[in-house]
Each structure stands twice: as C-alpha cells, then as structure tokens.
Scaffold this active site. Structure first.
Site, mmCIF file in Angstrom:
data_model
loop_
_atom_site.group_PDB
_atom_site.id
_atom_site.type_symbol
_atom_site.label_atom_id
_atom_site.label_comp_id
_atom_site.label_asym_id
_atom_site.label_seq_id
_atom_site.Cartn_x
_atom_site.Cartn_y
_atom_site.Cartn_z
ATOM 1 N N GLU A 45 0.841 -1.199 0.000
ATOM 2 C CA GLU A 45 0.000 0.000 0.000
ATOM 3 C C GLU A 45 0.876 1.248 0.000
ATOM 4 O O GLU A 45 1.804 1.342 0.798
ATOM 5 C CB GLU A 45 -0.853 -0.055 1.283
ATOM 6 C CG GLU A 45 -1.583 1.199 1.635
ATOM 7 C CD GLU A 45 -2.153 1.139 3.075
ATOM 8 O OE1 GLU A 45 -2.214 0.042 3.688
ATOM 9 O OE2 GLU A 45 -2.520 2.203 3.587
ATOM 10 N N ARG A 49 -0.551 10.274 1.341
ATOM 11 C CA ARG A 49 -0.317 11.371 2.288
ATOM 12 C C ARG A 49 0.851 12.231 1.853
ATOM 13 O O ARG A 49 1.341 13.048 2.627
ATOM 14 C CB ARG A 49 -0.038 10.810 3.689
ATOM 15 C CG ARG A 49 -1.263 10.218 4.317
ATOM 16 C CD ARG A 49 -1.004 9.858 5.774
ATOM 17 N NE ARG A 49 -1.595 8.585 6.069
ATOM 18 C CZ ARG A 49 -1.313 7.849 7.137
ATOM 19 N NH1 ARG A 49 -0.421 8.266 8.004
ATOM 20 N NH2 ARG A 49 -1.904 6.692 7.320
ATOM 21 N N LYS A 133 -9.819 -3.402 7.909
ATOM 22 C CA LYS A 133 -8.569 -2.970 8.541
ATOM 23 C C LYS A 133 -8.897 -2.672 9.997
ATOM 24 O O LYS A 133 -9.824 -1.898 10.259
ATOM 25 C CB LYS A 133 -8.080 -1.716 7.815
ATOM 26 C CG LYS A 133 -7.018 -0.893 8.514
ATOM 27 C CD LYS A 133 -6.572 0.240 7.589
ATOM 28 C CE LYS A 133 -5.867 1.343 8.352
ATOM 29 N NZ LYS A 133 -4.532 1.625 7.784
HETATM 30 C C1 3PG Z 1 -1.305 3.928 8.738
HETATM 31 O O1 3PG Z 1 -2.335 3.733 8.166
HETATM 32 O O2 3PG Z 1 -0.800 5.041 8.958
HETATM 33 C C2 3PG Z 1 -0.587 2.762 9.189
HETATM 34 O O3 3PG Z 1 -1.422 2.014 9.954
HETATM 35 C C3 3PG Z 1 0.702 3.121 9.838
HETATM 36 O O4 3PG Z 1 1.201 2.047 10.502
HETATM 37 P P1 3PG Z 1 2.669 2.042 11.153
HETATM 38 O O5 3PG Z 1 2.453 2.248 12.621
HETATM 39 O O6 3PG Z 1 3.204 0.684 10.804
HETATM 40 O O7 3PG Z 1 3.472 3.153 10.539
#
Ligand code: 3PG
Length: 216
Positions: A45, A49, A133
């Site tokens: 993914e 952002r 999720k």
């Molecule tokens: C997100 O969607 O920002 C992720 O869940 C980030 O997960 P991480 O803690 O592994 O960076």
C-alpha cells in the site's frame, strides 16, 4: 475467458505482512517496489499522504507488473477516483463513510475499510465489506479486539495496522480471522530516502517469512 479481479479477502490471503509505504519522491517508487518483490512481497500500500503518492502508484503499476499496489488513506469519493485513475488495484481507508463506500461499490473496486468497534464492523458489513482494517491496532492491543470481534462476526477478516512491529505479528497471525497485518517497518522512510534497496529486500524477506506463522 473473463477472469474476475481479486477481492480484498483474496489479496489479504497473499500478504501475511502488507508494507505501508511513504513515498516522498516518485523516483524511488519503482526501485522500492522491485526491492519488495525481490524479497517475496507482492502486495503493498502506498499512502496518499504525500504529493508524490499518485505518481508513485502509476509508475509501479506500469513498471512492476508482479506487484499489486494499493492506495492508502482514502477519505472521500474523490480520493477513490484519483487512486483508480492512478492505477491502484485496491484501496485502504482508516474508517468508512457512506460517500467512500458508495464510490467503491459503484466501481466494484476492492477496499479495506478501517474499523475498531462492533458498530463499525456492522456498518462495513452492511456495505458488504468483509475484509476490514483494524485500526489503530497499537502494538498488541488489537489482538484482544479481534478475539472479541471474530466470535461475533465469523465472516469478517481483520488486517490490523498502526504500531505493529515484527515482534507482534505472530500473535495476530495465530488468530483465525487475521490473515495478515500491515506495517511501515518493511520500508522505513530512512532506507527509502537513502536508496538502500538491498536493506528493503532483506526486510521484505523477513515479512514474507511470516506466511509460515499462519495456522494450517
Ligand atoms: C497507517 O495507516 O498510517 C498505518 O497504519 C501506519 O502504521 P505504522 O504504525 O506501521 O506506521
């Protein structure tokens, strides 16, 4: 012969660990994707952002055909359109709102919508989403949550993300309803920025090896 595209449940079954990637420079996208594939990870993914994210998805889609690339942090219908236009093969959202659900249902496009509570699972299932999720999982906190939710919703599958590190993963994969987890640790931003693709391949191998932790 018409071959149906994979469902979100199919995609989770391919990914004991789904990398969550921050891309600040679209030029890095293809080498990062190739490094992951080299390590045995083909589903990942890219977070929407950063300004480079859509261009990164398009480049991966064109140049790394072994990969299945999704777009993360979808918040509204317009994000779905941008992700589909960029070539993303699935979407991930931190939660679910009707305009987002309607957009992906209209396009018959796989989405992994975020949930935490029983009511959120019910809302997602009312839109026929069964691959969910679990966010934010926050280390091992999500283990108990999935244990409770899987008893009530036997068809649901949960991919926890948010604060999951390698030492947490076996506890999640031992759960019947948890085919995989997501995490950004496979593609640390420092390694991406440094162009250390060999180190990313090594982390991808570690991620892919978790396939053996699932119950048989
Ligand atoms: C997100 O969607 O920002 C992720 O869940 C980030 O997960 P991480 O803690 O592994 O960076």
């Amino acid at each position: 012969m018409h071959v149906s595209p994979p469902t979100m449940t199919d995609l989770l079954a391919r990914a004991p660990v789904m990398p969550i990637i921050w891309i600040h420079d679209a030029q890095r996208a293809v080498p990062v994707a190739r490094a992951l594939v080299e390590g045995g990870v083909t589903v990942f993914e890219v977070l929407l952002r950063t300004p480079a994210a859509l261009a990164a998805i398009t480049a991966i889609r064109r140049q790394v055909p072994e990969a299945t690339v999704g777009a993360g942090t979808l918040l509204r219908a317009a994000d779905v359109q941008s992700a589909v236009d960029a070539g993303a093969q699935f979407g991930v959202s931190p939660g679910l709102v009707p305009e987002l659900a309607q957009a992906v249902v209209d396009k018959q496009w796989p989405l992994l919508p975020g949930v935490w509570t029983a009511s959120e699972v019910m809302q997602a299932m009312a839109w026929s989403f069964e691959a969910l999720k679990l966010f934010p999982a926050n280390g091992l906190e999500g283990v108990k949550q999935i244990e409770h939710l899987q008893g009530v919703f036997p068809r649901a599958r949960f991919c926890p993300t948010g604060g999951i590190k390698p030492e947490h993963i076996e506890s999640y994969l031992a759960l019947r309803a948890c085919p995989g987890v997501g995490g950004s640790w496979v593609t640390p931003q420092a390694l991406v920025a440094a162009g250390d693709y060999a180190a990313i391949t090594a982390l991808a191998r570690r991620a892919a090896a978790f396939a053996t932790s699932r119950p048989q």
